[in-house]
Design a protein around this motif. Structure first.
Motif, PDB file in Angstrom:
ATOM      1  N   ASN A 247     -31.024 -13.993  57.836  1.00 45.62           N
ATOM      2  CA  ASN A 247     -29.624 -14.157  57.594  1.00 45.62           C
ATOM      3  C   ASN A 247     -28.679 -13.064  58.352  1.00 45.62           C
ATOM      4  OD1 ASN A 247     -26.833 -14.678  56.756  1.00 45.62           O
ATOM      5  ND2 ASN A 247     -27.595 -15.592  55.036  1.00 45.62           N
ATOM      6  N   THR A 248     -28.116 -13.320  59.268  1.00 47.89           N
ATOM      7  CA  THR A 248     -27.266 -12.515  60.044  1.00 47.89           C
ATOM      8  C   THR A 248     -26.254 -11.826  59.289  1.00 47.89           C
ATOM      9  OG1 THR A 248     -27.352 -14.067  61.713  1.00 47.89           O
ATOM     10  CG2 THR A 248     -26.062 -11.928  62.455  1.00 47.89           C
TER      11      THR A 248
ATOM     12  N   ALA B 262     -25.888  -7.630  58.637  1.00 48.53           N
ATOM     13  CA  ALA B 262     -24.503  -6.842  58.769  1.00 48.53           C
ATOM     14  C   ALA B 262     -24.127  -6.172  57.467  1.00 48.53           C
ATOM     15  CB  ALA B 262     -23.339  -7.913  59.061  1.00 48.53           C
ATOM     16  N   LYS B 263     -24.458  -6.801  56.185  1.00 40.26           N
ATOM     17  CA  LYS B 263     -24.277  -6.194  55.095  1.00 40.26           C
ATOM     18  C   LYS B 263     -24.879  -4.837  55.059  1.00 40.26           C
ATOM     19  CE  LYS B 263     -24.515  -6.477  50.146  1.00 40.26           C
ATOM     20  NZ  LYS B 263     -24.827  -7.342  48.946  1.00 40.26           N
ATOM     21  N   MET B 264     -26.284  -4.820  55.520  1.00 40.49           N
ATOM     22  CA  MET B 264     -26.957  -3.652  55.405  1.00 40.49           C
ATOM     23  C   MET B 264     -26.322  -2.576  56.282  1.00 40.49           C
ATOM     24  SD  MET B 264     -29.320  -4.389  53.142  1.00 40.49           S
ATOM     25  CE  MET B 264     -27.988  -5.118  52.190  1.00 40.49           C
ATOM     26  N   ALA B 265     -25.972  -2.947  57.384  1.00 41.49           N
ATOM     27  CA  ALA B 265     -25.691  -2.028  58.387  1.00 41.49           C
ATOM     28  C   ALA B 265     -24.103  -1.391  57.740  1.00 41.49           C
ATOM     29  CB  ALA B 265     -25.287  -2.725  59.677  1.00 41.49           C
ATOM     30  N   LEU B 266     -23.385  -2.227  57.182  1.00 43.70           N
ATOM     31  CA  LEU B 266     -22.370  -1.547  56.458  1.00 43.70           C
ATOM     32  C   LEU B 266     -22.661  -0.908  55.334  1.00 43.70           C
ATOM     33  CD1 LEU B 266     -20.113  -4.780  56.505  1.00 43.70           C
ATOM     34  CD2 LEU B 266     -19.561  -2.845  57.821  1.00 43.70           C
TER      35      LEU B 266
ATOM     36  N   CYS C 101     -19.484  -9.871  52.504  1.00 46.59           N
ATOM     37  CA  CYS C 101     -20.631 -10.292  53.448  1.00 46.59           C
ATOM     38  C   CYS C 101     -21.623 -10.625  52.311  1.00 46.59           C
ATOM     39  CB  CYS C 101     -21.031  -8.976  53.995  1.00 46.59           C
ATOM     40  SG  CYS C 101     -20.571  -8.642  55.844  1.00 46.59           S
ATOM     41  N   GLY C 102     -21.713  -9.932  51.051  1.00 46.78           N
ATOM     42  CA  GLY C 102     -22.472 -10.319  50.094  1.00 46.78           C
ATOM     43  C   GLY C 102     -22.228 -11.810  49.585  1.00 46.78           C
ATOM     44  N   ARG C 103     -20.991 -12.179  49.380  1.00 49.12           N
ATOM     45  CA  ARG C 103     -20.702 -13.538  49.119  1.00 49.12           C
ATOM     46  C   ARG C 103     -21.331 -14.642  50.101  1.00 49.12           C
ATOM     47  NH1 ARG C 103     -20.960 -16.949  45.567  1.00 49.12           N
ATOM     48  NH2 ARG C 103     -23.033 -16.033  45.438  1.00 49.12           N
ATOM     49  N   PHE C 104     -20.858 -14.219  51.090  1.00 53.88           N
ATOM     50  CA  PHE C 104     -20.928 -15.221  52.255  1.00 53.88           C
ATOM     51  C   PHE C 104     -22.504 -15.470  52.605  1.00 53.88           C
ATOM     52  CE2 PHE C 104     -16.721 -15.217  53.143  1.00 53.88           C
ATOM     53  CZ  PHE C 104     -16.441 -16.357  53.730  1.00 53.88           C
ATOM     54  N   ILE C 105     -23.537 -14.558  52.293  1.00 52.60           N
ATOM     55  CA  ILE C 105     -24.995 -14.900  52.408  1.00 52.60           C
ATOM     56  C   ILE C 105     -25.451 -16.040  51.797  1.00 52.60           C
ATOM     57  CG2 ILE C 105     -27.275 -13.890  51.749  1.00 52.60           C
ATOM     58  CD1 ILE C 105     -26.116 -10.858  52.061  1.00 52.60           C
ATOM     59  N   ALA C 106     -24.631 -16.402  50.713  1.00 51.33           N
ATOM     60  CA  ALA C 106     -24.836 -17.686  49.987  1.00 51.33           C
ATOM     61  C   ALA C 106     -24.655 -18.659  50.894  1.00 51.33           C
ATOM     62  CB  ALA C 106     -24.066 -17.525  48.787  1.00 51.33           C
ATOM     63  N   TYR C 107     -23.705 -18.541  51.903  1.00 54.38           N
ATOM     64  CA  TYR C 107     -23.170 -19.875  52.631  1.00 54.38           C
ATOM     65  C   TYR C 107     -23.500 -20.027  54.010  1.00 54.38           C
ATOM     66  CZ  TYR C 107     -20.267 -20.252  48.488  1.00 54.38           C
ATOM     67  OH  TYR C 107     -19.532 -20.379  47.262  1.00 54.38           O
ATOM     68  N   THR C 108     -24.372 -18.941  54.547  1.00 56.28           N
ATOM     69  CA  THR C 108     -24.894 -19.085  55.890  1.00 56.28           C
ATOM     70  C   THR C 108     -26.252 -19.130  56.076  1.00 56.28           C
ATOM     71  OG1 THR C 108     -24.788 -16.645  55.850  1.00 56.28           O
ATOM     72  CG2 THR C 108     -22.789 -17.678  57.018  1.00 56.28           C
TER      73      THR C 108
END
Lengths: 154, 167
Positions: free
Chosen positions: A97-98, A102-106, A147-154
């Motif tokens: 998951n992109t 992105a979350k990990m980079a942040l 990002c954390g919440r959006f992981i569930a939607y992408t």
């Protein structure tokens, strides 16, 4: 070994299967993950608003940072541990998951900024802290939550 | 108008429909909701730990409370607004969800605990504010608050796994 094959291998391991099939594990680990995020957010809010010159300006920056930095480090350990359990349980949801990357980079950015720009404040009372960095760090933590919440939607 | 028809008319509102139809609305509202909850819990944690007797960046407990409470309240208002919008998008299912109902009860209990503290223990805070260990009533209020807000976070996360209808 590519990330895809690693994820497939992880998914098939008995521990991953157990995590998925025991219904309370994922929600419990996610709840602990959110609690730890709250500790980071609360600690970062007070520290960074002090450094931005908004809150508790009559206390020295070093004193405020000294109070909250250990909480950030402890919470980050909990976040890393609980986050890894969630990856083990559902590798495809995260590793492929992109938004996750992105979350990990942040998170890495926020961690390095805290380590390199906040820890030195403990030793040097007179060291000036840039207000812009304080606001930027708060924005980065907010972006991490989105990002954390959006992981569930992408 | 019965509760069921009221819930159905909330579900049928154009606003509720818009949240269901727009793919980004729900996750954006949820992210804001999580951000608000972490701010509520993060700031209340600092105050509660001080009430339990753990040191903070302020020596004065009263000063810490007046300094951080506006952030807690501001974030709580955002959590209520975003939470209401999430609820509206799927009102019937949320109202029927046990974890959702328990979460509302836990928030109510946390509110009552806080109101009692402000109305009683905080009035005599000057007696121990900077000089002594917090009295039992303050420590009890702090522990109860931490337990209830932790429960709120757990129940909130559980809703996502137990909600009946996902559109």
């Amino acid at each position: 070994m590519s990330i895809q094959t690693f994820g497939d291998w992880l998914y098939a391991t008995p521990i991953s299967t157990t995590f998925r099939e025991t219904t309370w594990i994922i929600p419990t680990v996610q709840s602990l993950h959110i609690l730890a995020i709250a500790v980071v957010v609360g600690s970062a809010l007070v520290s960074e608003l002090r450094l931005a010159g908004v809150l508790a300006t009559d206390e020295s920056p070093a004193r405020v940072v000294r109070r909250y930095l250990p909480w950030i480090w402890s919470a980050l350990v909990v976040l890393l541990a609980s986050g890894m359990l969630l990856i083990v349980a559902e590798p495809a949801r995260t590793l492929g998951n992109t938004v996750f990357w992105a979350k990990m980079a942040l998170v890495l950015l926020a961690f390095l900024a805290t380590l390199l720009l906040r820890r030195p404040l403990l030793r040097d009372e007179a060291r000036p802290a840039a207000k812009t960095v304080a606001w930027l760090l708060l924005v980065v933590w907010i972006a991490v939550i989105f990002c954390g919440r959006f992981i569930a939607y992408t | 108008m019965t509760l069921q028809t009221t819930l159905q008319s909330i579900y049928d509102l154009p606003l509720s429909n818009a949240i269901r139809e727009n793919a980004n609305a729900f996750p954006v509202l949820e992210s804001l909701h999580v951000l608000a909850i972490t701010l509520v819990f993060g700031t209340i944690l600092i105050v509660d730990l001080r009430l339990v007797g753990y040191a903070s960046h302020r020596r004065s407990a009263n000063r810490l409370i007046t300094e951080l409470l506006p952030f807690t309240w501001g974030a709580f208002v955002v959590a209520i607004i975003t939470g209401s919008l999430l609820f509206a998008s799927n009102a019937v299912a949320y109202a029927a969800n046990t974890e959702f109902r328990l979460k509302l009860l836990a928030i109510l209990a946390a509110g009552i605990n806080m109101a009692i503290f402000h109305a009683t223990t905080q009035r005599t805070i000057a007696q121990w504010d900077e000089t002594a260990a917090p009295p039992f009533a303050a420590r009890a209020a702090g522990v109860l608050s931490l337990v209830l807000w932790t429960l709120v976070i757990f129940l909130g996360r559980w809703i996502g796994f137990t909600l009946d209808v996902l559109f």
